[in-house]
Design a protein around this motif. Sequence first.
Motif, PDB file in Angstrom:
ATOM      1  N   VAL A 184       0.856  -1.185   0.000  1.00 31.70           N
ATOM      2  CA  VAL A 184       0.000   0.000   0.000  1.00 31.70           C
ATOM      3  C   VAL A 184       0.889   1.231   0.000  1.00 31.70           C
ATOM      4  O   VAL A 184       1.912   1.275   0.697  1.00 31.70           O
ATOM      5  N   ALA A 185       0.516   2.225  -0.780  1.00 28.39           N
ATOM      6  CA  ALA A 185       1.201   3.514  -0.771  1.00 28.39           C
ATOM      7  C   ALA A 185       0.245   4.550  -0.204  1.00 28.39           C
ATOM      8  O   ALA A 185      -0.793   4.839  -0.796  1.00 28.39           O
ATOM      9  N   PHE A 186       0.581   5.075   0.974  1.00 26.84           N
ATOM     10  CA  PHE A 186      -0.248   6.075   1.642  1.00 26.84           C
ATOM     11  C   PHE A 186       0.274   7.471   1.312  1.00 26.84           C
ATOM     12  O   PHE A 186       1.474   7.735   1.429  1.00 26.84           O
ATOM     13  N   PHE A 187      -0.630   8.353   0.933  1.00 28.47           N
ATOM     14  CA  PHE A 187      -0.256   9.716   0.561  1.00 28.47           C
ATOM     15  C   PHE A 187      -0.959  10.722   1.463  1.00 28.47           C
ATOM     16  O   PHE A 187      -2.171  10.680   1.641  1.00 28.47           O
TER      17      PHE A 187
ATOM     18  N   CYS B 249       4.305  -1.528   3.254  1.00 29.78           N
ATOM     19  CA  CYS B 249       3.631  -0.257   2.972  1.00 29.78           C
ATOM     20  C   CYS B 249       4.625   0.895   2.911  1.00 29.78           C
ATOM     21  O   CYS B 249       5.700   0.845   3.504  1.00 29.78           O
ATOM     22  N   ALA B 250       4.234   1.929   2.199  1.00 27.83           N
ATOM     23  CA  ALA B 250       5.016   3.162   2.117  1.00 27.83           C
ATOM     24  C   ALA B 250       4.119   4.337   2.480  1.00 27.83           C
ATOM     25  O   ALA B 250       2.897   4.286   2.303  1.00 27.83           O
ATOM     26  N   ALA B 251       4.722   5.387   2.997  1.00 27.92           N
ATOM     27  CA  ALA B 251       3.995   6.615   3.306  1.00 27.92           C
ATOM     28  C   ALA B 251       4.740   7.796   2.706  1.00 27.92           C
ATOM     29  O   ALA B 251       5.959   7.908   2.862  1.00 27.92           O
ATOM     30  N   VAL B 252       4.004   8.661   2.028  1.00 26.78           N
ATOM     31  CA  VAL B 252       4.563   9.876   1.444  1.00 26.78           C
ATOM     32  C   VAL B 252       3.935  11.059   2.164  1.00 26.78           C
ATOM     33  O   VAL B 252       2.706  11.219   2.159  1.00 26.78           O
ATOM     34  N   GLY B 253       4.756  11.873   2.817  1.00 24.84           N
ATOM     35  CA  GLY B 253       4.221  12.999   3.573  1.00 24.84           C
ATOM     36  C   GLY B 253       5.259  14.070   3.781  1.00 24.84           C
ATOM     37  O   GLY B 253       6.373  13.989   3.257  1.00 24.84           O
ATOM     38  N   ASP B 254       4.882  15.072   4.582  1.00 22.51           N
ATOM     39  CA  ASP B 254       5.765  16.237   4.668  1.00 22.51           C
ATOM     40  C   ASP B 254       5.906  16.860   6.046  1.00 22.51           C
ATOM     41  O   ASP B 254       6.702  17.784   6.216  1.00 22.51           O
ATOM     42  N   SER B 255       5.158  16.402   7.059  1.00 19.93           N
ATOM     43  CA  SER B 255       5.144  17.195   8.279  1.00 19.93           C
ATOM     44  C   SER B 255       4.896  16.370   9.531  1.00 19.93           C
ATOM     45  O   SER B 255       4.875  15.132   9.503  1.00 19.93           O
ATOM     46  N   ARG B 256       4.659  17.087  10.631  1.00 23.97           N
ATOM     47  CA  ARG B 256       4.444  16.494  11.949  1.00 23.97           C
ATOM     48  C   ARG B 256       3.372  15.413  11.939  1.00 23.97           C
ATOM     49  O   ARG B 256       3.523  14.380  12.593  1.00 23.97           O
ATOM     50  N   SER B 257       2.308  15.629  11.194  1.00 23.39           N
ATOM     51  CA  SER B 257       1.198  14.677  11.220  1.00 23.39           C
ATOM     52  C   SER B 257       1.543  13.334  10.582  1.00 23.39           C
ATOM     53  O   SER B 257       0.805  12.361  10.737  1.00 23.39           O
ATOM     54  N   ASP B 258       2.666  13.268   9.889  1.00 23.29           N
ATOM     55  CA  ASP B 258       3.075  12.021   9.226  1.00 23.29           C
ATOM     56  C   ASP B 258       4.011  11.169  10.081  1.00 23.29           C
ATOM     57  O   ASP B 258       4.265  10.007   9.742  1.00 23.29           O
ATOM     58  N   LEU B 259       4.524  11.716  11.167  1.00 21.91           N
ATOM     59  CA  LEU B 259       5.571  11.020  11.918  1.00 21.91           C
ATOM     60  C   LEU B 259       5.120   9.685  12.514  1.00 21.91           C
ATOM     61  O   LEU B 259       5.864   8.691  12.403  1.00 21.91           O
ATOM     62  N   PRO B 260       3.934   9.581  13.134  1.00 24.20           N
ATOM     63  CA  PRO B 260       3.543   8.264  13.653  1.00 24.20           C
ATOM     64  C   PRO B 260       3.434   7.202  12.563  1.00 24.20           C
ATOM     65  O   PRO B 260       3.812   6.047  12.779  1.00 24.20           O
ATOM     66  N   LEU B 261       2.944   7.583  11.398  1.00 22.92           N
ATOM     67  CA  LEU B 261       2.839   6.629  10.297  1.00 22.92           C
ATOM     68  C   LEU B 261       4.213   6.296   9.734  1.00 22.92           C
ATOM     69  O   LEU B 261       4.508   5.129   9.432  1.00 22.92           O
ATOM     70  N   PHE B 262       5.081   7.294   9.598  1.00 18.39           N
ATOM     71  CA  PHE B 262       6.447   7.047   9.132  1.00 18.39           C
ATOM     72  C   PHE B 262       7.126   5.977   9.979  1.00 18.39           C
ATOM     73  O   PHE B 262       7.906   5.164   9.475  1.00 18.39           O
TER      74      PHE B 262
ATOM     75  N   ASP C  41       8.668  19.506  -7.743  1.00 14.33           N
ATOM     76  CA  ASP C  41       7.312  20.028  -7.924  1.00 14.33           C
ATOM     77  C   ASP C  41       6.422  19.042  -8.672  1.00 14.33           C
ATOM     78  O   ASP C  41       5.316  19.387  -9.085  1.00 14.33           O
ATOM     79  N   ASP C  42       6.895  17.803  -8.824  1.00 16.59           N
ATOM     80  CA  ASP C  42       6.158  16.762  -9.540  1.00 16.59           C
ATOM     81  C   ASP C  42       6.133  15.507  -8.668  1.00 16.59           C
ATOM     82  O   ASP C  42       7.176  14.987  -8.271  1.00 16.59           O
ATOM     83  N   LEU C  43       4.935  15.012  -8.373  1.00 15.44           N
ATOM     84  CA  LEU C  43       4.804  13.843  -7.497  1.00 15.44           C
ATOM     85  C   LEU C  43       5.466  12.605  -8.082  1.00 15.44           C
ATOM     86  O   LEU C  43       5.873  11.703  -7.338  1.00 15.44           O
ATOM     87  N   ARG C  44       5.598  12.548  -9.395  1.00 19.60           N
ATOM     88  CA  ARG C  44       6.217  11.384 -10.014  1.00 19.60           C
ATOM     89  C   ARG C  44       7.657  11.163  -9.557  1.00 19.60           C
ATOM     90  O   ARG C  44       8.208  10.065  -9.703  1.00 19.60           O
ATOM     91  N   SER C  45       8.243  12.167  -8.942  1.00 20.51           N
ATOM     92  CA  SER C  45       9.612  12.028  -8.445  1.00 20.51           C
ATOM     93  C   SER C  45       9.719  11.056  -7.276  1.00 20.51           C
ATOM     94  O   SER C  45      10.825  10.632  -6.923  1.00 20.51           O
ATOM     95  N   VAL C  46       8.582  10.695  -6.655  1.00 22.05           N
ATOM     96  CA  VAL C  46       8.652   9.719  -5.556  1.00 22.05           C
ATOM     97  C   VAL C  46       8.618   8.287  -6.072  1.00 22.05           C
ATOM     98  O   VAL C  46       8.858   7.343  -5.302  1.00 22.05           O
ATOM     99  N   ILE C  47       8.356   8.086  -7.344  1.00 22.77           N
ATOM    100  CA  ILE C  47       8.217   6.730  -7.884  1.00 22.77           C
ATOM    101  C   ILE C  47       9.487   5.894  -7.740  1.00 22.77           C
ATOM    102  O   ILE C  47       9.416   4.723  -7.350  1.00 22.77           O
ATOM    103  N   PRO C  48      10.676   6.434  -8.025  1.00 22.48           N
ATOM    104  CA  PRO C  48      11.874   5.598  -7.810  1.00 22.48           C
ATOM    105  C   PRO C  48      12.001   5.102  -6.374  1.00 22.48           C
ATOM    106  O   PRO C  48      12.452   3.969  -6.146  1.00 22.48           O
ATOM    107  N   ALA C  49      11.605   5.927  -5.407  1.00 22.87           N
ATOM    108  CA  ALA C  49      11.644   5.474  -4.014  1.00 22.87           C
ATOM    109  C   ALA C  49      10.601   4.390  -3.769  1.00 22.87           C
ATOM    110  O   ALA C  49      10.892   3.351  -3.158  1.00 22.87           O
ATOM    111  N   LEU C  50       9.386   4.605  -4.254  1.00 20.48           N
ATOM    112  CA  LEU C  50       8.322   3.618  -4.056  1.00 20.48           C
ATOM    113  C   LEU C  50       8.643   2.291  -4.737  1.00 20.48           C
ATOM    114  O   LEU C  50       8.193   1.230  -4.295  1.00 20.48           O
TER     115      LEU C  50
END
Length: 225
Positions: free
Chosen positions: A9-12, A164-177, A203-212
């Motif tokens: 699962v990829a969580f965004f 599973c993977a999680a893509v996020g940016d801030s404090r609210s993502d830390l428990p899931l990370f 500035d393009d979400l597709r840049s996370v694909i190599p990581a996923l």
Amino acid sequence: MLLTDPTGVAFFDVDGTLVPATSSSAHLSGFLGHRDVLVRAEEGYAQGILDNREVSEIDAAGWAGVSEGEVLGWLDELPVVVGITETVTWCRRSGLVPVLATLAWSPVGGYLADRFGFQAFCGPRLEVSDGRYTGRVARHFDEYDKRDFALAQARRLGLRSSSCAAVGDSRSDLPLFACVGLSVAFNASSTARAAATVTVDDDDLRSVIPALSRLTGRSDPEVAR
């Protein structure tokens, strides 16, 4: 379309991730007339001064009397990062179920799931009466609820959190990370970067694909831009 026999699962996240440099609540508050109040509250949350419950109640009060249809119209103007459709398509083709794991209001999650093809979403709910928002919160939802939602989604699919993977940016993502096998800090705060497996700035979400692609074992993670 539901995936059969997914491998992960990829969580965004939404605010600050799919919605860049702002939040869906800040966008909507501009139409609702309480943007300055909401932005100050969100800054307080980012600094740890306010909790999610306090911010939600401040924001919800500004929705009083507004119809559900009006909000859906305003969401058509929501600024989103480029590459969402292509990234969701890649996830599905690669066996990853794309899911929104967010603290954005449920109308926002529902709108983005329908628009881009995410399989599920979570978030706090606003109270509605006769098709209009009352200004009260029907269900609070914080960063730990977000984590628990994601883990429940994985269990429902018969998958371990390590798949599973999680893509996020801030404090609210830390428990899931802290719970998933791969965490991607996308245009993220310093705290999210420190907690993530990998950091991506673009500035393009597709840049996370190599990581996923680390979860899929695919040797050709790139998609056309």
